[in-house]
Design a protein around this motif. Sequence first.
Motif, PDB file in Angstrom:
ATOM      1  N   LEU A  71      11.891   3.308   4.777  1.00 56.83           N
ATOM      2  CA  LEU A  71      10.969   4.039   3.914  1.00 56.83           C
ATOM      3  C   LEU A  71       9.541   3.747   4.341  1.00 56.83           C
ATOM      4  O   LEU A  71       9.168   2.593   4.550  1.00 56.83           O
ATOM      5  CB  LEU A  71      11.154   3.614   2.457  1.00 56.83           C
ATOM      6  CG  LEU A  71      12.410   4.070   1.727  1.00 56.83           C
ATOM      7  CD1 LEU A  71      12.406   3.537   0.300  1.00 56.83           C
ATOM      8  CD2 LEU A  71      12.505   5.589   1.695  1.00 56.83           C
ATOM      9  N   ARG A  72       8.746   4.792   4.462  1.00 62.75           N
ATOM     10  CA  ARG A  72       7.341   4.638   4.850  1.00 62.75           C
ATOM     11  C   ARG A  72       6.478   4.707   3.589  1.00 62.75           C
ATOM     12  O   ARG A  72       6.420   5.750   2.936  1.00 62.75           O
ATOM     13  CB  ARG A  72       6.939   5.731   5.827  1.00 62.75           C
ATOM     14  CG  ARG A  72       7.761   5.755   7.118  1.00 62.75           C
ATOM     15  CD  ARG A  72       7.610   7.073   7.837  1.00 62.75           C
ATOM     16  NE  ARG A  72       8.043   8.183   6.978  1.00 62.75           N
ATOM     17  CZ  ARG A  72       7.878   9.467   7.265  1.00 62.75           C
ATOM     18  NH1 ARG A  72       7.272   9.821   8.387  1.00 62.75           N
ATOM     19  NH2 ARG A  72       8.304  10.410   6.436  1.00 62.75           N
ATOM     20  N   ILE A  73       5.815   3.608   3.266  1.00 64.15           N
ATOM     21  CA  ILE A  73       5.016   3.521   2.050  1.00 64.15           C
ATOM     22  C   ILE A  73       3.550   3.337   2.427  1.00 64.15           C
ATOM     23  O   ILE A  73       3.201   2.427   3.184  1.00 64.15           O
ATOM     24  CB  ILE A  73       5.472   2.355   1.156  1.00 64.15           C
ATOM     25  CG1 ILE A  73       6.983   2.420   0.907  1.00 64.15           C
ATOM     26  CG2 ILE A  73       4.685   2.352  -0.151  1.00 64.15           C
ATOM     27  CD1 ILE A  73       7.447   3.685   0.223  1.00 64.15           C
ATOM     28  N   ALA A  74       2.697   4.207   1.894  1.00 59.68           N
ATOM     29  CA  ALA A  74       1.250   4.129   2.142  1.00 59.68           C
ATOM     30  C   ALA A  74       0.558   3.567   0.907  1.00 59.68           C
ATOM     31  O   ALA A  74       0.743   4.070  -0.196  1.00 59.68           O
ATOM     32  CB  ALA A  74       0.694   5.515   2.477  1.00 59.68           C
ATOM     33  N   MET A 104      11.714  -1.124   4.864  1.00 67.95           N
ATOM     34  CA  MET A 104      10.479  -0.454   4.474  1.00 67.95           C
ATOM     35  C   MET A 104       9.395  -0.750   5.502  1.00 67.95           C
ATOM     36  O   MET A 104       9.395  -1.803   6.149  1.00 67.95           O
ATOM     37  CB  MET A 104      10.018  -0.918   3.094  1.00 67.95           C
ATOM     38  CG  MET A 104      10.919  -0.448   1.961  1.00 67.95           C
ATOM     39  SD  MET A 104      10.267  -0.912   0.352  1.00 67.95           S
ATOM     40  CE  MET A 104      11.345   0.044  -0.717  1.00 67.95           C
ATOM     41  N   LYS A 105       8.484   0.183   5.612  1.00 65.67           N
ATOM     42  CA  LYS A 105       7.330   0.026   6.483  1.00 65.67           C
ATOM     43  C   LYS A 105       6.089   0.358   5.655  1.00 65.67           C
ATOM     44  O   LYS A 105       5.928   1.492   5.201  1.00 65.67           O
ATOM     45  CB  LYS A 105       7.439   0.960   7.691  1.00 65.67           C
ATOM     46  CG  LYS A 105       6.333   0.775   8.722  1.00 65.67           C
ATOM     47  CD  LYS A 105       6.578   1.660   9.938  1.00 65.67           C
ATOM     48  CE  LYS A 105       5.526   1.435  11.007  1.00 65.67           C
ATOM     49  NZ  LYS A 105       5.768   2.302  12.194  1.00 65.67           N
ATOM     50  N   CYS A 106       5.239  -0.627   5.438  1.00 62.95           N
ATOM     51  CA  CYS A 106       4.083  -0.469   4.547  1.00 62.95           C
ATOM     52  C   CYS A 106       2.785  -0.557   5.344  1.00 62.95           C
ATOM     53  O   CYS A 106       2.646  -1.401   6.234  1.00 62.95           O
ATOM     54  CB  CYS A 106       4.095  -1.551   3.474  1.00 62.95           C
ATOM     55  SG  CYS A 106       5.595  -1.597   2.474  1.00 62.95           S
ATOM     56  N   SER A 130       4.398  10.194   4.463  1.00 66.74           N
ATOM     57  CA  SER A 130       5.028   8.998   3.899  1.00 66.74           C
ATOM     58  C   SER A 130       6.154   9.390   2.959  1.00 66.74           C
ATOM     59  O   SER A 130       6.276  10.549   2.550  1.00 66.74           O
ATOM     60  CB  SER A 130       3.996   8.162   3.130  1.00 66.74           C
ATOM     61  OG  SER A 130       2.855   7.880   3.930  1.00 66.74           O
ATOM     62  N   ASP A 131       6.972   8.397   2.627  1.00 66.08           N
ATOM     63  CA  ASP A 131       8.029   8.602   1.637  1.00 66.08           C
ATOM     64  C   ASP A 131       7.558   8.235   0.238  1.00 66.08           C
ATOM     65  O   ASP A 131       8.266   8.479  -0.742  1.00 66.08           O
ATOM     66  CB  ASP A 131       9.252   7.753   2.012  1.00 66.08           C
ATOM     67  CG  ASP A 131       9.818   8.140   3.372  1.00 66.08           C
ATOM     68  OD1 ASP A 131      10.168   9.327   3.546  1.00 66.08           O
ATOM     69  OD2 ASP A 131       9.887   7.268   4.256  1.00 66.08           O
ATOM     70  N   GLY A 132       6.393   7.638   0.132  1.00 72.27           N
ATOM     71  CA  GLY A 132       5.824   7.284  -1.157  1.00 72.27           C
ATOM     72  C   GLY A 132       4.415   6.761  -0.968  1.00 72.27           C
ATOM     73  O   GLY A 132       4.073   6.245   0.111  1.00 72.27           O
ATOM     74  N   VAL A 133       3.576   6.900  -1.988  1.00 72.30           N
ATOM     75  CA  VAL A 133       2.206   6.401  -1.922  1.00 72.30           C
ATOM     76  C   VAL A 133       1.922   5.536  -3.150  1.00 72.30           C
ATOM     77  O   VAL A 133       2.443   5.774  -4.236  1.00 72.30           O
ATOM     78  CB  VAL A 133       1.165   7.545  -1.834  1.00 72.30           C
ATOM     79  CG1 VAL A 133       1.301   8.299  -0.522  1.00 72.30           C
ATOM     80  CG2 VAL A 133       1.297   8.494  -3.012  1.00 72.30           C
TER      81      VAL A 133
END
Length: 351
Positions: A71-74, A104-106, A130-133
Amino acid sequence: MTDILSRLAVARARIPDIAQSAGVSTATVDRVLNGRGGVRAQTAQRVMQVAAQLGYLPAQAPLSAPTARPLRIAFLLPAGNNRYLRMLGDYIDFAQDQWAALDMKCRTHYVESFNPNELAARLLHYGQRSDGVVFMALEHPVVRDAVNTLADQGVPAITLISDLSNARRLAYVGIDNRAAGRTAGLLLGRFMGPRPSGKIAMLAGSLNYRGHEEREIGFLHLIESTFPQLRVIGLREGQDDSERNYMQTRKLLEQHPDLAGIYNSGGGSDGVARAILEAKADQKILFIGHGLTPDTRALLIDGTMDALITQTPQSMVANCLKIFRNVRDQRSPLDGVKPIQFSIVLRENLP
């Protein structure tokens, strides 16, 4: 392996049975079956297939492994010299191995402070990648529209430290800011003692942050209801900037040389402290602030600051990622998520 599977299928399989048949450890099986991540996609797929063949999973359970892509989280934080927010951003960026173990990748991105149009634009920009912010919200219609647009696109958004009203954000992660303001008022009122002056002042980063507005409301209400002898002489906005807070505090002390106490509900407390020290007032000026950083720690130790209210960056980031994992695993977003608690830090209980 086929003979093992056929024998075990007769009885109810256990985790050690699945581990033996799949050729992995019981810890790996536990991680896969409970969706904890940190297992290669091919391995997870094999574990799920064996578990289904052994009858461990219900017939309708999906056989697909967790997604191979993390999951890519910004994280979007205000730019500037707020040391607590910089410490939070550094923690997010420096703990990449920890996030990788959670699949996850933040990444932290800094956005021009107190500019709602820029924040809205950055939300849409990073939301599409991203997958979420996660972001510290400014209370403004364009920000609400951006969050609602992301919700329409299936991109969940979490507000951090300061919430946003009437928007389809997934969750808020942060302290109860009104309670924090009330706590600051109680501390300041109790510390005052028999002082000749009952004048106190409040500094805020910006009331465009709902969190700072809520701290103000809580602070003023507690002072009015519990310490009617105290008089709040005004509210100044320092935009979490040390130099701006220094100038605001200097003006306050020039206009009110008998000022007895200051509550800074935002960042930039070192600027407030510098003005207090330069004033050389006849009586000790009480000072309550927010956010434990190396700077505020030093102010507590030397006695310039009397108390501060803080919460750990680690607990806030952990809650954000737990919420995103819950969504990924099709659980309720707040399942197992505990509210963020704040701490009162004095010189004598510094961690």
